[in-house]
Structures are given as C-alpha cells and as structure tokens.
Motif scaffolding. Structure first.
Motif, PDB file in Angstrom:
ATOM      1  N   CYS A 177       0.838  -1.211   0.000  1.00 25.58           N
ATOM      2  CA  CYS A 177       0.000   0.000   0.000  1.00 25.58           C
ATOM      3  C   CYS A 177       0.869   1.256   0.000  1.00 25.58           C
ATOM      4  O   CYS A 177       0.596   2.218  -0.735  1.00 25.58           O
ATOM      5  CB  CYS A 177      -0.923   0.000   1.223  1.00 25.58           C
ATOM      6  N   GLY A 178       1.907   1.264   0.837  1.00 30.54           N
ATOM      7  CA  GLY A 178       2.808   2.418   0.869  1.00 30.54           C
ATOM      8  C   GLY A 178       3.537   2.614  -0.442  1.00 30.54           C
ATOM      9  O   GLY A 178       3.672   3.743  -0.931  1.00 30.54           O
ATOM     10  N   THR A 179       3.998   1.514  -1.040  1.00 28.05           N
ATOM     11  CA  THR A 179       4.728   1.594  -2.307  1.00 28.05           C
ATOM     12  C   THR A 179       3.843   2.115  -3.427  1.00 28.05           C
ATOM     13  O   THR A 179       4.243   3.009  -4.196  1.00 28.05           O
ATOM     14  CB  THR A 179       5.284   0.210  -2.689  1.00 28.05           C
ATOM     15  N   VAL A 180       2.632   1.576  -3.540  1.00 32.22           N
ATOM     16  CA  VAL A 180       1.717   2.005  -4.601  1.00 32.22           C
ATOM     17  C   VAL A 180       1.355   3.474  -4.441  1.00 32.22           C
ATOM     18  O   VAL A 180       1.264   4.226  -5.420  1.00 32.22           O
ATOM     19  CB  VAL A 180       0.455   1.117  -4.600  1.00 32.22           C
ATOM     20  N   THR A 181       1.168   3.910  -3.194  1.00 33.63           N
ATOM     21  CA  THR A 181       0.862   5.323  -2.943  1.00 33.63           C
ATOM     22  C   THR A 181       2.003   6.215  -3.398  1.00 33.63           C
ATOM     23  O   THR A 181       1.798   7.258  -4.036  1.00 33.63           O
ATOM     24  CB  THR A 181       0.597   5.547  -1.441  1.00 33.63           C
ATOM     25  N   PHE A 182       3.239   5.821  -3.084  1.00 29.76           N
ATOM     26  CA  PHE A 182       4.411   6.605  -3.501  1.00 29.76           C
ATOM     27  C   PHE A 182       4.544   6.642  -5.022  1.00 29.76           C
ATOM     28  O   PHE A 182       4.820   7.701  -5.601  1.00 29.76           O
ATOM     29  CB  PHE A 182       5.668   6.008  -2.877  1.00 29.76           C
ATOM     30  N   ILE A 183       4.350   5.509  -5.683  1.00 32.37           N
ATOM     31  CA  ILE A 183       4.459   5.466  -7.147  1.00 32.37           C
ATOM     32  C   ILE A 183       3.422   6.387  -7.776  1.00 32.37           C
ATOM     33  O   ILE A 183       3.719   7.145  -8.713  1.00 32.37           O
ATOM     34  CB  ILE A 183       4.303   4.023  -7.655  1.00 32.37           C
ATOM     35  N   PHE A 184       2.200   6.345  -7.271  1.00 31.33           N
ATOM     36  CA  PHE A 184       1.145   7.232  -7.780  1.00 31.33           C
ATOM     37  C   PHE A 184       1.554   8.694  -7.608  1.00 31.33           C
ATOM     38  O   PHE A 184       1.401   9.515  -8.521  1.00 31.33           O
ATOM     39  CB  PHE A 184      -0.159   6.951  -7.025  1.00 31.33           C
ATOM     40  N   GLN A 185       2.100   9.022  -6.443  1.00 34.27           N
ATOM     41  CA  GLN A 185       2.532  10.387  -6.157  1.00 34.27           C
ATOM     42  C   GLN A 185       3.580  10.866  -7.152  1.00 34.27           C
ATOM     43  O   GLN A 185       3.467  11.959  -7.723  1.00 34.27           O
ATOM     44  CB  GLN A 185       3.088  10.448  -4.734  1.00 34.27           C
ATOM     45  N   MET A 186       4.600  10.044  -7.395  1.00 28.70           N
ATOM     46  CA  MET A 186       5.710  10.469  -8.224  1.00 28.70           C
ATOM     47  C   MET A 186       5.371  10.480  -9.711  1.00 28.70           C
ATOM     48  O   MET A 186       5.817  11.353 -10.449  1.00 28.70           O
ATOM     49  CB  MET A 186       6.917   9.559  -7.981  1.00 28.70           C
ATOM     50  N   VAL A 187       4.578   9.510 -10.157  1.00 29.41           N
ATOM     51  CA  VAL A 187       4.209   9.474 -11.575  1.00 29.41           C
ATOM     52  C   VAL A 187       3.385  10.698 -11.947  1.00 29.41           C
ATOM     53  O   VAL A 187       3.572  11.301 -13.010  1.00 29.41           O
ATOM     54  CB  VAL A 187       3.452   8.167 -11.896  1.00 29.41           C
ATOM     55  N   ILE A 188       2.467  11.091 -11.047  1.00 27.77           N
ATOM     56  CA  ILE A 188       1.663  12.291 -11.294  1.00 27.77           C
ATOM     57  C   ILE A 188       2.566  13.514 -11.435  1.00 27.77           C
ATOM     58  O   ILE A 188       2.355  14.383 -12.279  1.00 27.77           O
ATOM     59  CB  ILE A 188       0.659  12.508 -10.146  1.00 27.77           C
ATOM     60  N   TYR A 189       3.604  13.559 -10.607  1.00 22.98           N
ATOM     61  CA  TYR A 189       4.435  14.759 -10.538  1.00 22.98           C
ATOM     62  C   TYR A 189       5.497  14.841 -11.612  1.00 22.98           C
ATOM     63  O   TYR A 189       5.886  15.937 -12.019  1.00 22.98           O
ATOM     64  CB  TYR A 189       5.101  14.809  -9.151  1.00 22.98           C
ATOM     65  N   MET A 190       5.989  13.688 -12.091  1.00 21.18           N
ATOM     66  CA  MET A 190       7.128  13.695 -13.014  1.00 21.18           C
ATOM     67  C   MET A 190       6.860  14.540 -14.257  1.00 21.18           C
ATOM     68  O   MET A 190       7.688  15.359 -14.665  1.00 21.18           O
ATOM     69  CB  MET A 190       7.469  12.260 -13.434  1.00 21.18           C
ATOM     70  N   GLY A 191       5.717  14.300 -14.885  1.00 23.38           N
ATOM     71  CA  GLY A 191       5.422  15.035 -16.106  1.00 23.38           C
ATOM     72  C   GLY A 191       5.277  16.525 -15.873  1.00 23.38           C
ATOM     73  O   GLY A 191       5.691  17.345 -16.698  1.00 23.38           O
ATOM     74  N   VAL A 192       4.695  16.881 -14.716  1.00 23.79           N
ATOM     75  CA  VAL A 192       4.481  18.294 -14.405  1.00 23.79           C
ATOM     76  C   VAL A 192       5.802  19.026 -14.232  1.00 23.79           C
ATOM     77  O   VAL A 192       6.006  20.113 -14.772  1.00 23.79           O
ATOM     78  CB  VAL A 192       3.613  18.430 -13.132  1.00 23.79           C
ATOM     79  N   VAL A 193       6.738  18.411 -13.474  1.00 26.45           N
ATOM     80  CA  VAL A 193       7.998  19.088 -13.203  1.00 26.45           C
ATOM     81  C   VAL A 193       8.865  19.168 -14.457  1.00 26.45           C
ATOM     82  O   VAL A 193       9.739  20.032 -14.561  1.00 26.45           O
ATOM     83  CB  VAL A 193       8.760  18.368 -12.064  1.00 26.45           C
ATOM     84  N   LEU A 194       8.612  18.311 -15.421  1.00 23.13           N
ATOM     85  CA  LEU A 194       9.329  18.381 -16.696  1.00 23.13           C
ATOM     86  C   LEU A 194       8.681  19.397 -17.629  1.00 23.13           C
ATOM     87  O   LEU A 194       9.369  20.168 -18.307  1.00 23.13           O
ATOM     88  CB  LEU A 194       9.352  17.004 -17.357  1.00 23.13           C
ATOM     89  N   TYR A 195       7.359  19.423 -17.636  1.00 20.17           N
ATOM     90  CA  TYR A 195       6.636  20.230 -18.626  1.00 20.17           C
ATOM     91  C   TYR A 195       6.501  21.700 -18.221  1.00 20.17           C
ATOM     92  O   TYR A 195       6.702  22.593 -19.044  1.00 20.17           O
ATOM     93  CB  TYR A 195       5.247  19.624 -18.848  1.00 20.17           C
ATOM     94  N   ALA A 196       6.155  21.964 -16.951  1.00 20.02           N
ATOM     95  CA  ALA A 196       5.842  23.330 -16.543  1.00 20.02           C
ATOM     96  C   ALA A 196       6.994  24.314 -16.744  1.00 20.02           C
ATOM     97  O   ALA A 196       6.801  25.393 -17.326  1.00 20.02           O
ATOM     98  CB  ALA A 196       5.359  23.343 -15.092  1.00 20.02           C
ATOM     99  N   PRO A 197       8.242  24.014 -16.306  1.00 16.77           N
ATOM    100  CA  PRO A 197       9.333  24.970 -16.566  1.00 16.77           C
ATOM    101  C   PRO A 197       9.619  25.143 -18.053  1.00 16.77           C
ATOM    102  O   PRO A 197       9.938  26.252 -18.504  1.00 16.77           O
ATOM    103  CB  PRO A 197      10.530  24.328 -15.851  1.00 16.77           C
TER     104      PRO A 197
END
Length: 638
Positions: free
Chosen positions: A144-164
């Motif tokens: 449960c902890g691992t899946v939660t972390f993966i969801f968190q990071m996958v959501i964020y990866m594209g944003v931190v690459l695209y927004a700047p």
C-alpha cells in the motif's frame, strides 16, 4: 490550452511599442548544451566504470559507499527544483519576505530525520523505505505504501518536466518539445545506466550550476539598481520587508507559526520518509555520514532560500525603475522571473544561458531522483518479494529497464500535462496531498507499538481521503466561484521542494477573494498545514482501529522498528524523578521495554534484555548478517 501563458516574445522594459525578440546568442547555447553534455558524461562515466560487474546494490544504493558532502548536495538538489527557482522570487515579488520564515522550520525538519528516521532505516539495512513497513506491519502495508508513492511520483514527473519548459517557451521562444525531449532523454540515459552514484554526482554538478545561475542574477541585478542596500531600502519603503506575523490562525496563508511549525511536517514528509531522500541516506558509507549529510543540508538550504528571496527583492526594485511592458504585467506568476532575467541579462552573452542551465539543472536533479527512486521501489517492493531467487545480473538489467520505462512514462506524462489545461493545478496538488498520509503511516509504526496492520491500512486510507477531500475541494470551490485555480491560501508557485505538500497557483495569477465561511473555511486551510493535518488523521484513525481490533495481541513487534519515545522523554527528567518511576529511563535493565509495557514486568512476559537489543542493533553501521535480536515483544494484551 487555457493556462494563462503566452508564447509571444517579451517587450523591453522601457517601451510597450517596440517588440524585441529575446533570443539566445551562440554563447548562451554553448553554455546550455555544456550542462547537458557534462551531466550525460558524468552518468556515462559511472556506468562505464565496472560495466558488467555492477550489482543491484551498486546500481540502487551506490554500494553504500558515498561520502557526506556529495550526499548532502544531492539532497539539496532534489529539494531545489526548477519550480522553486521560478517560484520563490515570484512569491517574494508579489507578497513580500514573509515566506523567508520558512527557513525556521529547516532545523527541526532535519534534526528529527537525523536522529529518528535515519538510525532506524540505516540499522535495518534496507534498500527501500517501504521495506520498513513490512518489518513493522506486514507485506500488505508495504505494498500500500509503495503504490501510494508510485502514484505520487508518476503524477508529478510530467508536471515538473513540462511546466518549466512551458514557461521558458512562453518568455524566450525556446522550443517547448525540444527542451522536454532533451531533458527527458538525457536524464533517462544517465539515471538508468549509471544508477544512484551517477544521479548523486550529477546532482553535485547541477547544484553548483544552480547556485552560479542565481548568483549571477543577484550580482548583475543589484549592480544595475544601485546595490543591495538600495534594494533593501526600496523594498522597505514599499512594505515588502515583512515582520513576524504571529497570528495562530491556520487558515491564514503565511504566518510565522504556519511557516515555522506547519513547515516542519512538510519537511518531515520530504526528508524523513520519502524514498528519494531515504535512498541517499542509505547510500552513505556509515550511519554517522548519513546523519552528517542531513546536518550539512541545513546551511545549504538557508543559502538557497535567501538567494531566491534576494532575486525577488532585486526584481521588485528593478521594475520600480524600469516599468514593465503591458505583456509582462499581464504574465502569469511563473513567468515573472524569466521575463526579468531576459531583460536584465540581455547584452551579456553567456549569462542568459547560465540561468537557463540553472533552471534546467533543477529539473534534471528532480527528475533523475524520481526515476531512480521509482525504479528502486518497483524492483525491491513489487518484483523481488515475488521473485526472490532472481540473479544479480538479471536484477541489475531489470532495474535499468524499469528506469528506462519510467523515463518514457515521464515523457508521456509531460504530453498529458500539455493537454490538461487548468487540471494541471489539480495534478500538482495531488502530489502534495500524498506526502502527509505517508508521513503519518511511518510515524504510526515507529512511535506507537500497539498499532497493527489493519490500523495502518485504514489510517492510510483515511488520511488520503481527508487529503483529497480538502485539496480537491479547495480547487473545485475556487473554480466554481470563477476565481483563479488556487485557493486563497495556496502557494503561489512556491514549491519549496519537489516532494512537499503544496497547492499552488502555478499557472494563473490569483485574485482577491472574500473570506470563506462554512465548509469553504475548511478548504482554505493553509497549504503548509496539509502534511500536519493529514498525517495526524492517519495516526488518530490508525490508533483507533488498532485498539478496536486488539492491537498487536498475538503478533510480534521487532524492537528495531520502534523508536522509544517514552524512554527518551523520561531521560530528560531529573534523576530524583526517574528513581520514582516504575522503570528508570537511563538504566541498562529493560528501560525501553519496561517503559512501553510496564504491566508485563511482573508477569515475566518480556524475554531478553536491553544488552541483547544493543547487540542486535549496533550504534554504527547496519545490522550484521547472522545477528538477529533475541528480544521479541510478544503481546498478549494491550
């Protein structure tokens, strides 16, 4: 795409009629390309060294031989994302220096991980932080902890690459998808091939570039407006220098208490339990080096925060003397710094390229950390437990393939981000909503020996539901009222790190709003209290469910997974008070066990001794193979 961004070129500060295109000179392109080439070269160098002899430990944990300084700079690089480089000066420019008091939370936010989380993780000799959850609870909680972390990071990866990249394209005309693809591909190659050692050493290089880029802006900007003394004077005259606001109201966006204490929980969710940071601690050659690296981050963070604040003040003073163009005045907050830099450094070949390299260094360090940590938890938590006999060669190759896969996924998420429009705000907020519940889950396990697996799972779900309720509710309420996407207390592009609790107005300038009432009042909770609120929810619900379901009755608790809070607190009492207690906090005879379970002392239900626990858990270094604690807490009642 309705995100409040324009791709037109900026106007010179002194005129609204003559359009001047902000383009890079050849020197600027050389500086920028050098960043990418050197980053790639560092990664390939570490991949080439020992090629064919790499073990899974070398790839994921740099063979646990990293020194204090590179680990500290890598921790800082992960903290200092491109979003922070753009966001902190914008925050200061718009709202004053109140945000600087966030630095007050850095000490506690690093002291607690150094003396609580790092010793426990390091002595357990784990690779993934979520291995702790299985040792403390069971495999279901770990997943449960691992899946939660993966969801968190996958959501964020594209944003931190695209927004700047999007902001850079809007201000300078720099090709959007060329920069996205270049960053994504370069980062994927050196992370997948070189592993954590390549990530850490490229982070060291990128941290230096980030400091140089920001320092260049401060020096040139202050020189053009008459020095830092004049900058401070102008900022004071316009009320930009904030005093200490002691309002305890958690619904006020930024106060001293919100920044100094709400920020502690935000820092703990980042530096205490997040895999991207924990992995760096575990790569240290000794536990002492890991603790020292955590301490070394503190002054570096203060310098980084102060530099961001100074850029904001210099930018404000600059635009008092050189009025903005119409286009600049209507720009989104995330464009302010880039407009300023292109205006300020125009005519100084190489310096615009240095700042863009600084900006993209923040992106590279953030994304590489995400790739590496995601590959680690996927391999260690989701694959190896089910295939324990996989060979080292196959495991190493599979880890590289997983890292490449997450690199491709990051590019895909960047494309999805480009199609999101206003929903991009929600994607960034979702990232911040997850950090608090994960912090609560680890605290539940470390500080409360009676917490059991059902309580951990239900508590985590309750924390996530509460986080999403408040976070999404604030966004929906703002959208429904026709205001900007961020709530009144959202952070204006002030992502202090790539992994903190945030609800940000990254894409549109915020507008004034009337004071909310009723349920909307709850939705206006300051974003800096999100981690504290959500982690507390996990602990309260988790303890309640644990007590109702019988606690740890019939189960065993590995004492290495528990932090003895009560004995540590009792040790602070005077000796005269300690002697009157049923257990002596400073004694060698069962102090931890007696203080946690005093009612069992008379029944002889505690086996072993404190000396045996100390033998199983050495003060320095991981647990040695073949040595296991002989003391087990076997509970039969709460």
């Amino acid at each position: 795409m309705s995100v409040g961004l324009s791709t037109a070129t900026p106007l010179p500060p002194a005129s609204d009629t003559d359009v001047v295109t902000s383009t890079f000179s050849l020197v600027d392109y050389v500086v920028f390309v050098l960043l990418l080439v050197l980053s790639l070269a560092i990664g390939l160098y570490h991949a080439y060294r020992g090629w064919g002899r790499h073990s899974i430990g070398q790839l994921l944990l740099a063979d646990r031989k990293m020194g204090c300084l590179p680990v500290a700079l890598s921790l800082l690089a992960t903290f200092q994302s491109a979003v922070a480089i753009l966001g902190v000066p914008s925050e200061i420019y718009r709202f004053g220096t109140q945000y600087w008091f966030l630095g007050c939370c850095y000490f506690l936010g690093l002291l607690i991980p150094a003396h609580v989380f790092i010793p426990i993780f390091y002595r357990l000799h784990i690779t993934s932080a979520y291995e702790y959850l299985e040792l403390r609870f069971n495999k279901a909680v770990r997943v449960c902890g691992t899946v939660t972390f993966i969801f968190q990071m996958v959501i964020y990866m594209g944003v931190v690459l695209y927004a700047p990249s999007l902001a850079l394209n809007a201000v300078t005309g720099f090709d959007l998808w060329l920069s996205v693809l270049t960053l994504g591909i370069v980062c994927t190659i050196y992370t997948a091939l070189g592993g954590l050692k390549a990530v850490i050493w490229t982070d060291v290089f990128q941290t230096l570039v980030m400091f140089l880029g920001q320092l260049a802006v401060i020096i040139v900007g202050s020189a053009k407006v008459g020095g830092l003394g004049h900058v401070w004077e102008v900022a004071s005259q316009h009320g930009l220098i904030s005093g200490i606001e002691l309002d305890p109201d958690p619904f006020v966006r930024h106060t001293f208490w919100t920044l100094a204490f709400g920020g502690v929980f935000m820092m703990l969710s980042l530096y205490g339990v997040n895999q991207a940071q924990v992995q760096r601690y575990l790569s240290s050659r000794t536990e002492k080096a890991a603790v020292l690296s955590c301490y070394a981050v503190f002054p570096c963070q203060q310098v980084a925060l102060s530099m961001g604040c100074l850029i904001g003040l210099v930018m404000f003073t600059y635009y008092q003397e050189y009025p903005m163009s119409t286009q600049q005045s209507q720009a989104a907050p995330d464009q302010f710094v880039l407009y300023f830099v292109m205006d300020l450094l125009r005519g100084l070949p190489g310096l615009p390229g240095l700042f863009v390299a600084c900006l993209f260094s923040g992106s590279l360090s953030t994304i590489s950390s995400a790739f590496n940590s995601l590959a680690t938890v996927t391999m260690e938590d989701l694959i190896r437990p089910w295939f324990p006999h996989v060979s080292e060669v196959r495991a190493t190759m599979l880890s590289r393939i997983i890292a490449f896969g997450y690199g491709l996924l990051c590019l895909g998420m960047a494309y999805i981000s480009s199609q999101m429009g206003p929903v991009l705000q929600a994607a960034i907020s979702i990232f911040g909503m997850v950090g608090g519940p994960l912090l609560g889950l680890f605290c539940l396990g470390m500080f409360f020996p009676c917490a059991n697996p059902p309580g951990a799972i239900v508590g985590l779900l309750a924390g996530l539901i509460m986080a999403f309720w408040i976070g999404i509710g604030s966004i929906v309420t703002s959208m429904g009222s026709g205001r900007a996407l961020s709530p009144p207390n959202g952070s204006s592009f002030s992502l202090s790190s790539n992994l903190t609790a945030v609800t940000m107005a990254t894409l549109m300038p915020s507008t004034a709003a009337s004071k909310p009432t009723g349920l909307q009042r709850l939705y206006s909770l300051s974003y800096l209290w999100y981690s504290a609120h959500n982690s507390t929810t996990v602990i309260v619900v988790g303890l309640a469910v644990s007590l109702l379901s019988g606690g740890m009755r019939g189960r065993t608790v590995d004492p290495r997974t528990i932090y003895p809070v009560l004995p540590k607190l009792l040790a602070l009492l005077p000796l005269s008070c300690q002697k009157r207690l049923p257990c002596r906090a400073g004694s060698q005879d069962l102090s931890l066990e007696a203080c946690m379970f005093p009612e069992k002392m008379s029944n002889g239900m505690l086996r072993g001794s404190r000396d045996q626990v100390d033998m199983a858990v050495p003060e320095e270094g991981p647990v040695q193979p073949g040595i296991s604690p002989t003391f087990i807490l076997q509970e039969t009642s709460l």
